[in-house]
Design an enzyme around this catalytic site. Sequence first.
Site, PDB file in Angstrom:
ATOM      1  N   GLU A 277      58.736  16.329  42.384  1.00 35.64           N
ATOM      2  CA  GLU A 277      58.593  16.990  40.589  1.00 35.64           C
ATOM      3  C   GLU A 277      56.830  17.051  40.691  1.00 35.64           C
ATOM      4  O   GLU A 277      56.554  17.409  40.050  1.00 35.64           O
ATOM      5  CB  GLU A 277      59.580  15.804  39.364  1.00 35.64           C
ATOM      6  CG  GLU A 277      60.530  15.883  39.710  1.00 35.64           C
ATOM      7  CD  GLU A 277      61.260  17.126  39.411  1.00 35.64           C
ATOM      8  OE1 GLU A 277      60.592  18.154  38.696  1.00 35.64           O
ATOM      9  OE2 GLU A 277      62.290  17.873  40.555  1.00 35.64           O
ATOM     10  N   TRP A 280      55.672  20.357  41.877  1.00 40.38           N
ATOM     11  CA  TRP A 280      55.371  21.153  41.008  1.00 40.38           C
ATOM     12  C   TRP A 280      54.665  21.317  40.224  1.00 40.38           C
ATOM     13  O   TRP A 280      54.089  22.426  39.905  1.00 40.38           O
ATOM     14  CB  TRP A 280      56.561  21.114  39.800  1.00 40.38           C
ATOM     15  CG  TRP A 280      58.301  21.613  40.419  1.00 40.38           C
ATOM     16  CD1 TRP A 280      58.765  20.987  41.581  1.00 40.38           C
ATOM     17  CD2 TRP A 280      58.588  22.887  40.043  1.00 40.38           C
ATOM     18  NE1 TRP A 280      60.489  21.730  41.132  1.00 40.38           N
ATOM     19  CE2 TRP A 280      59.945  22.910  40.958  1.00 40.38           C
ATOM     20  CE3 TRP A 280      57.800  24.175  40.048  1.00 40.38           C
ATOM     21  CZ2 TRP A 280      59.864  24.750  41.302  1.00 40.38           C
ATOM     22  CZ3 TRP A 280      58.696  25.447  40.238  1.00 40.38           C
ATOM     23  CH2 TRP A 280      59.805  25.524  41.198  1.00 40.38           C
ATOM     24  N   TRP A 309      60.852  41.840  21.714  1.00 41.17           N
ATOM     25  CA  TRP A 309      60.914  41.244  21.510  1.00 41.17           C
ATOM     26  C   TRP A 309      61.381  40.634  19.806  1.00 41.17           C
ATOM     27  O   TRP A 309      60.799  41.623  19.082  1.00 41.17           O
ATOM     28  CB  TRP A 309      60.110  40.242  21.544  1.00 41.17           C
ATOM     29  CG  TRP A 309      59.327  39.386  23.390  1.00 41.17           C
ATOM     30  CD1 TRP A 309      58.110  39.886  23.466  1.00 41.17           C
ATOM     31  CD2 TRP A 309      60.198  39.118  23.927  1.00 41.17           C
ATOM     32  NE1 TRP A 309      58.034  39.492  25.005  1.00 41.17           N
ATOM     33  CE2 TRP A 309      59.511  38.766  24.810  1.00 41.17           C
ATOM     34  CE3 TRP A 309      61.247  38.632  23.995  1.00 41.17           C
ATOM     35  CZ2 TRP A 309      59.731  39.089  26.469  1.00 41.17           C
ATOM     36  CZ3 TRP A 309      61.817  37.787  25.478  1.00 41.17           C
ATOM     37  CH2 TRP A 309      61.087  37.989  26.423  1.00 41.17           C
ATOM     38  N   ASN A 344      63.324  17.444  30.324  1.00 42.28           N
ATOM     39  CA  ASN A 344      63.328  18.734  31.773  1.00 42.28           C
ATOM     40  C   ASN A 344      64.116  19.337  31.873  1.00 42.28           C
ATOM     41  O   ASN A 344      64.133  20.533  31.274  1.00 42.28           O
ATOM     42  CB  ASN A 344      62.945  18.290  32.454  1.00 42.28           C
ATOM     43  CG  ASN A 344      62.534  19.084  33.116  1.00 42.28           C
ATOM     44  OD1 ASN A 344      61.417  19.981  33.439  1.00 42.28           O
ATOM     45  ND2 ASN A 344      63.285  19.811  34.487  1.00 42.28           N
ATOM     46  N   TRP A 362      58.057  34.303  24.464  1.00 39.97           N
ATOM     47  CA  TRP A 362      58.456  33.067  25.045  1.00 39.97           C
ATOM     48  C   TRP A 362      57.184  32.769  24.727  1.00 39.97           C
ATOM     49  O   TRP A 362      56.527  31.336  24.628  1.00 39.97           O
ATOM     50  CB  TRP A 362      59.098  32.571  26.671  1.00 39.97           C
ATOM     51  CG  TRP A 362      57.482  34.423  27.665  1.00 39.97           C
ATOM     52  CD1 TRP A 362      57.917  35.013  27.359  1.00 39.97           C
ATOM     53  CD2 TRP A 362      56.606  33.528  27.717  1.00 39.97           C
ATOM     54  NE1 TRP A 362      56.092  35.604  28.046  1.00 39.97           N
ATOM     55  CE2 TRP A 362      55.790  35.002  28.305  1.00 39.97           C
ATOM     56  CE3 TRP A 362      55.611  32.298  27.625  1.00 39.97           C
ATOM     57  CZ2 TRP A 362      54.303  34.990  28.936  1.00 39.97           C
ATOM     58  CZ3 TRP A 362      54.145  32.896  28.669  1.00 39.97           C
ATOM     59  CH2 TRP A 362      53.316  33.894  28.811  1.00 39.97           C
ATOM     60  N   TRP A 385      57.876  27.667  30.596  1.00 45.67           N
ATOM     61  CA  TRP A 385      58.159  29.086  29.769  1.00 45.67           C
ATOM     62  C   TRP A 385      58.174  29.983  30.533  1.00 45.67           C
ATOM     63  O   TRP A 385      59.499  31.017  30.248  1.00 45.67           O
ATOM     64  CB  TRP A 385      56.918  29.272  28.505  1.00 45.67           C
ATOM     65  CG  TRP A 385      57.356  28.018  27.100  1.00 45.67           C
ATOM     66  CD1 TRP A 385      56.989  26.344  27.384  1.00 45.67           C
ATOM     67  CD2 TRP A 385      58.481  27.968  26.954  1.00 45.67           C
ATOM     68  NE1 TRP A 385      57.234  25.775  26.345  1.00 45.67           N
ATOM     69  CE2 TRP A 385      58.353  26.927  25.158  1.00 45.67           C
ATOM     70  CE3 TRP A 385      59.336  29.249  25.918  1.00 45.67           C
ATOM     71  CZ2 TRP A 385      59.312  26.844  24.482  1.00 45.67           C
ATOM     72  CZ3 TRP A 385      60.348  28.727  25.504  1.00 45.67           C
ATOM     73  CH2 TRP A 385      59.954  27.858  24.055  1.00 45.67           C
TER      74      TRP A 385
HETATM   75  P1  FAD Z   1      59.798  12.744  36.057  1.00 46.63           P
HETATM   76  O1  FAD Z   1      60.671  14.253  35.526  1.00 46.63           O
HETATM   77  O2  FAD Z   1      59.376  11.322  36.094  1.00 46.63           O
HETATM   78  O3  FAD Z   1      58.444  13.808  36.924  1.00 46.63           O
HETATM   79  C1  FAD Z   1      56.984  12.874  37.466  1.00 46.63           C
HETATM   80  C2  FAD Z   1      56.408  13.877  36.536  1.00 46.63           C
HETATM   81  O4  FAD Z   1      56.055  15.638  37.364  1.00 46.63           O
HETATM   82  C3  FAD Z   1      55.860  14.025  34.786  1.00 46.63           C
HETATM   83  O5  FAD Z   1      55.764  13.286  34.415  1.00 46.63           O
HETATM   84  C4  FAD Z   1      55.471  15.192  35.151  1.00 46.63           C
HETATM   85  O6  FAD Z   1      54.248  15.481  35.798  1.00 46.63           O
HETATM   86  C5  FAD Z   1      55.640  16.200  36.558  1.00 46.63           C
HETATM   87  N1  FAD Z   1      57.156  16.744  36.696  1.00 46.63           N
HETATM   88  C6  FAD Z   1      58.002  17.344  36.525  1.00 46.63           C
HETATM   89  N2  FAD Z   1      58.306  18.250  36.605  1.00 46.63           N
HETATM   90  C7  FAD Z   1      57.954  19.392  36.098  1.00 46.63           C
HETATM   91  C8  FAD Z   1      58.028  20.769  36.074  1.00 46.63           C
HETATM   92  N3  FAD Z   1      59.056  21.183  35.707  1.00 46.63           N
HETATM   93  N4  FAD Z   1      56.462  21.320  36.038  1.00 46.63           N
HETATM   94  C9  FAD Z   1      55.417  20.799  36.294  1.00 46.63           C
HETATM   95  N5  FAD Z   1      55.292  18.564  36.440  1.00 46.63           N
HETATM   96  C10 FAD Z   1      56.741  18.361  36.526  1.00 46.63           C
HETATM   97  N6  FAD Z   1      55.580  18.697  31.697  1.00 46.63           N
HETATM   98  C11 FAD Z   1      54.393  18.835  31.158  1.00 46.63           C
HETATM   99  O7  FAD Z   1      53.767  17.636  31.746  1.00 46.63           O
HETATM  100  N7  FAD Z   1      53.746  19.006  29.829  1.00 46.63           N
HETATM  101  C12 FAD Z   1      54.191  19.982  29.373  1.00 46.63           C
HETATM  102  O8  FAD Z   1      52.784  20.864  28.508  1.00 46.63           O
HETATM  103  C13 FAD Z   1      55.200  20.648  29.711  1.00 46.63           C
HETATM  104  N8  FAD Z   1      55.765  21.835  29.381  1.00 46.63           N
HETATM  105  C14 FAD Z   1      57.193  22.205  29.924  1.00 46.63           C
HETATM  106  C15 FAD Z   1      57.264  23.079  28.755  1.00 46.63           C
HETATM  107  C16 FAD Z   1      58.700  23.378  29.381  1.00 46.63           C
HETATM  108  C17 FAD Z   1      59.880  25.194  28.926  1.00 46.63           C
HETATM  109  C18 FAD Z   1      59.516  23.203  30.901  1.00 46.63           C
HETATM  110  C19 FAD Z   1      60.582  23.950  31.416  1.00 46.63           C
HETATM  111  C20 FAD Z   1      59.103  21.901  31.789  1.00 46.63           C
HETATM  112  C21 FAD Z   1      57.456  21.458  31.029  1.00 46.63           C
HETATM  113  N9  FAD Z   1      57.186  20.164  31.144  1.00 46.63           N
HETATM  114  C22 FAD Z   1      56.246  20.125  30.947  1.00 46.63           C
HETATM  115  C23 FAD Z   1      57.375  19.816  32.766  1.00 46.63           C
HETATM  116  C24 FAD Z   1      58.136  18.591  32.647  1.00 46.63           C
HETATM  117  O9  FAD Z   1      59.289  18.554  31.737  1.00 46.63           O
HETATM  118  C25 FAD Z   1      58.039  17.502  31.813  1.00 46.63           C
HETATM  119  O10 FAD Z   1      56.712  17.293  32.973  1.00 46.63           O
HETATM  120  C26 FAD Z   1      59.285  15.916  32.588  1.00 46.63           C
HETATM  121  O11 FAD Z   1      60.109  16.128  31.493  1.00 46.63           O
HETATM  122  C27 FAD Z   1      58.306  14.799  32.032  1.00 46.63           C
HETATM  123  O12 FAD Z   1      59.594  13.792  32.629  1.00 46.63           O
HETATM  124  P2  FAD Z   1      59.020  12.535  32.981  1.00 46.63           P
HETATM  125  O13 FAD Z   1      57.338  11.916  32.653  1.00 46.63           O
HETATM  126  O14 FAD Z   1      60.046  11.526  32.541  1.00 46.63           O
HETATM  127  O15 FAD Z   1      58.950  13.604  34.655  1.00 46.63           O
END
Ligand code: FAD
Length: 474
Positions: A277, A280, A309, A344, A362, A385
């Site tokens: 993650e 990503w 859209w 997420n 979007w 997105w």
């Molecule tokens: P954990 O599962 O604990 O992951 C650890 C860290 O990894 C996160 O804190 C984050 O920094 C990074 N991470 C995890 N998943 C992703 C991912 N898919 N993409 C990029 N980084 C990721 N994340 C944001 O930080 N800011 C946003 O504005 C944001 N907008 C999103 C919008 C959409 C439509 C989607 C599908 C995802 C988005 N994410 C965003 C990614 C992800 O959903 C969040 O980072 C995550 O839910 C944060 O929770 P956590 O810290 O418990 O994640």
Amino acid sequence: PTHLVWFRNDLRTIDNRALHAACEDPAARVLALFIATPGQWAAHSMAPRQASFIHQTLQHLQAALAAKNIELCYHQCDDFAAANAWLVAFCREQQVGTLFYNRQYELNEQQRDAALEQQLAGQVVCRAFDDSLLLPPGSVTTGNGEMYKVYTPFRNAFLRRLTAADTRSLPAPRPREQGDVPRHPLAPFDYPQQAVDEAQFPAGEEAALARLRAFCREQAPDYLRQRDQPALSGTSQISPYLAIGALSPRQCFNRLQAECPRMLEQRDGGAFGWLNELLWREFYRHLLVAWPMLCKHQPFIRWTRFVPWHTPDEAFEAWKQGRTGYPIVDAAMRQMNQTGWMHNRLRMITASYLVKDLRIDWREGERYFMTQLLDGDYAANNGGWQWAASTGTDATPYFRIFNPTTQGERYDKQGDFIRRWVPELAEVPESAIHQPHRWAREQQRVLDYPAPQVDHATARRETLEAFEDARRHA
Ligand code: FAD
């Protein structure tokens, strides 16, 4: 010599490359600075609660810097251009010899820094650092030196480079011998206010590190089993800290390795899943630098510009408020509206619903998320997105469309998450929680909850046609 550290998205003292470098010379006078730019934040749709979180974090930063005898100066102006103009004068006034800062990778931020370096040329030496990523943009490329367009090969190349890279966390600087520093109260930002729940997200780098440690020790090993269940707190919830740099990705990586030392050899298990993650996050930031058009609201796949859209109307408003009639979508939107954070899996479901069921652009959803998210981060949000809309890199083909009912059944089987956020459904039995209106009809009961906005099967068919037409006509 006077060294100035300009804090932006790196609000911490430990493992901060610019701060560390500025403090290397024991004879230097070190000053720190933060400039609030409310006009710019509004243009970037920054959530008021993220601004509040930054303000709280700055107070912790100010105290931590004062303990090192470093003063945090603070100024507020409108936008990036005004910030640069003020900074040039400030450098002159303070006789700054070297300016230290950590790079930001969004286009406006990059342009601001390039302009500043020109404005300061001949007066101040600028030293910029790659700090907010494990590996700098442009350093993980294909054999032809190009950025990857697909995540998995990027990740594989990334992991090959990671073992050789310097990912050590740097310590906080030692206290300086420049005497006590003044600590003026930080004036509130001239920006809309929205409170952050301090019990859920306590501000400051110490709180961030405590959360990181606890997660890596207690939860990372189970991450793969728990991460897709919104009713459990199976993810780290450190995103708000990473987004404003109260924590660095190196700190995350190093802590994870300390708890799970065989993670990189074994390449499976929860810890590796969590690292994935973090990668990503890296991927989406690397993409911004390789394709600046991503910062200009452009879709990665060009033909998707032609998807017709629907105009955002009441359906869009109902989506924002969590009143679509699809319980998992509504619970998720309310979680975000109330706390600033959304799981997420639910970000994927709600985004897919907006784009594929309501067929709303979007970019409307992207902007709304930014106005609400405590962890709002341009690259991750845009990447998420565009992924959900099938307009991005690594695209799930546009014909893969989430069914909001079966997604709910799969990831919130018992409906615990739904009941937490949609109290109108408290009485609905478990077996009916994902289709409450069907149950209410059978039971001849009236629910204080909206009927589904759209019929999913019909919406799905129409969206497929719209995408196919767009592709044909491109
Ligand atoms: P954990 O599962 O604990 O992951 C650890 C860290 O990894 C996160 O804190 C984050 O920094 C990074 N991470 C995890 N998943 C992703 C991912 N898919 N993409 C990029 N980084 C990721 N994340 C944001 O930080 N800011 C946003 O504005 C944001 N907008 C999103 C919008 C959409 C439509 C989607 C599908 C995802 C988005 N994410 C965003 C990614 C992800 O959903 C969040 O980072 C995550 O839910 C944060 O929770 P956590 O810290 O418990 O994640």
